[in-house]
Each structure stands twice: as C-alpha cells, then as structure tokens.
Design a protein around this motif. Structure first.
Motif, PDB file in Angstrom:
ATOM      1  N   ASP A 297       1.257   0.365  -1.665  1.00  0.00           N
ATOM      2  CA  ASP A 297       1.590   1.693  -2.158  1.00  0.00           C
ATOM      3  C   ASP A 297       2.668   2.221  -1.207  1.00  0.00           C
ATOM      4  O   ASP A 297       2.370   2.572  -0.059  1.00  0.00           O
TER       5      ASP A 297
ATOM      6  N   LEU B  12      -4.708   3.774  -4.660  1.00  0.00           N
ATOM      7  CA  LEU B  12      -3.405   3.233  -4.295  1.00  0.00           C
ATOM      8  C   LEU B  12      -2.608   2.956  -5.561  1.00  0.00           C
ATOM      9  O   LEU B  12      -3.156   2.498  -6.548  1.00  0.00           O
ATOM     10  N   SER B  13      -1.317   3.203  -5.500  1.00  0.00           N
ATOM     11  CA  SER B  13      -0.390   2.841  -6.580  1.00  0.00           C
ATOM     12  C   SER B  13       0.509   1.752  -6.038  1.00  0.00           C
ATOM     13  O   SER B  13       1.621   2.019  -5.565  1.00  0.00           O
ATOM     14  N   LYS B  14       0.000   0.531  -6.063  1.00  0.00           N
ATOM     15  CA  LYS B  14       0.722  -0.586  -5.457  1.00  0.00           C
ATOM     16  C   LYS B  14       1.882  -1.043  -6.330  1.00  0.00           C
ATOM     17  O   LYS B  14       1.795  -1.018  -7.559  1.00  0.00           O
TER      18      LYS B  14
ATOM     19  N   ARG C 154       2.099   5.577   0.655  1.00  0.00           N
ATOM     20  CA  ARG C 154       1.085   5.579   1.717  1.00  0.00           C
ATOM     21  C   ARG C 154       1.552   4.812   2.954  1.00  0.00           C
ATOM     22  O   ARG C 154       1.306   5.239   4.084  1.00  0.00           O
TER      23      ARG C 154
ATOM     24  N   HIS D  21      -5.444  -0.942   2.172  1.00  0.00           N
ATOM     25  CA  HIS D  21      -4.585  -2.047   1.730  1.00  0.00           C
ATOM     26  C   HIS D  21      -5.143  -3.410   2.149  1.00  0.00           C
ATOM     27  O   HIS D  21      -4.517  -4.434   1.916  1.00  0.00           O
TER      28      HIS D  21
END
Length: 154
Positions: free
Chosen positions: A45, A3-5, A48, A131
């Motif tokens: 993210d 994830l690229s939060k 997503r 998440h």
C-alpha cells in the motif's frame, strides 16, 4: 488494518518522500538515497509505506545536525526488500532501544529535541507488520541511529 496494495517501485517511493520533505527544510542534513538496481516492484500500500518512510526520515532529520548525513538504502535481502534510514545524529540510548516502537514512548526527556506524540514509530511498526514485514532500530558502530524495515518481495 486495511491495505490497498498495488505494485510499487519502492525506490521511486523513497525518492518521492525525500523530494517532498527535504526541499521544504531550510537547514537539513545531506540526504542520500541508494537503491539497488533491478529490484522491480513489490506489492504494498504505497500510502502506508510512504507514511513509514516519512516518519523515519523526519526522525532522522530531527536528530541529525545540519552538517550531518542521512542515508536511505533500498536493497534485496533473502526474498525481501530491505529499507534502512541511517543518520549521523547522537544515536539511541541502550535503555530506549527496546521501547522505541511502543505507543507514546518518547525516551529520555533530556534527549528530546522536539515535541512529538510518541506515536510515529508505533504507527510505522503497525503498517510494516500489516504488510507481513518487520522493523527494528539499532545504533551504527560509527555513531548515529539506523532504522530498518523489511517487506516481502513476493
């Protein structure tokens, strides 16, 4: 799952998905977004979660008549943010409800109005769970389906 939060305004994210999906459709049901004021941003993210929302919205559009209505609601709930997509389509048969989020599951073929691979809801579940959230489906008391997911707000 990677994830690229980043801090994201979930209400704005939902509106972007709706704006991208609905104008492209000639005969779409009425779609209304209701966002609780003051929710702020949450760490997700966005790519997503956009996929999750787009999947739920496209399913709702697929099964809702053009004269029907789809409501997407975003609100706070017990330290989480809850998003639901509710439609006025035919609803989900009780036999299908427990299996909706399984890979390749497509339900009763007689109720299947379009192709689809049976992967969309399974992928949505994986992203929500990555998440730290959860996702589920139910039928509305007045008819139609309601898909809900919750994400941690902190």
């Amino acid at each position: 799952l990677r994830l690229s939060k980043e801090e994201t305004d979930i209400g704005q994210l939902v509106r972007q998905v709706v704006e991208a999906a609905v104008p492209a459709m000639d005969e779409a049901p009425n779609v209304e977004v209701i966002a609780e004021a003051g929710l702020g941003s949450i760490s997700v993210d966005p790519k997503r979660i956009r996929q999750v929302i787009a999947n739920l919205l496209s399913n709702a559009i697929r099964y809702t008549p053009t004269s029907g209505r789809i409501e997407i609601s975003i609100h706070g709930a017990d330290g989480e943010v809850e998003v639901y997509v509710s439609d006025t389509g035919p609803g989900i048969s009780p036999e299908d409800l427990p299996r909706l989020f399984e890979r390749f599951y497509r339900g009763d073929p007689a109720r299947n109005r379009s192709g689809g691979s049976g992967l969309g809801l399974a992928i949505a579940r994986r992203w929500v769970e990555a998440h730290g959230g959860r996702i589920w489906a139910e039928n509305n008391r007045t008819g139609g389906a309601r898909f809900t997911f919750r994400l941690p707000s902190a």
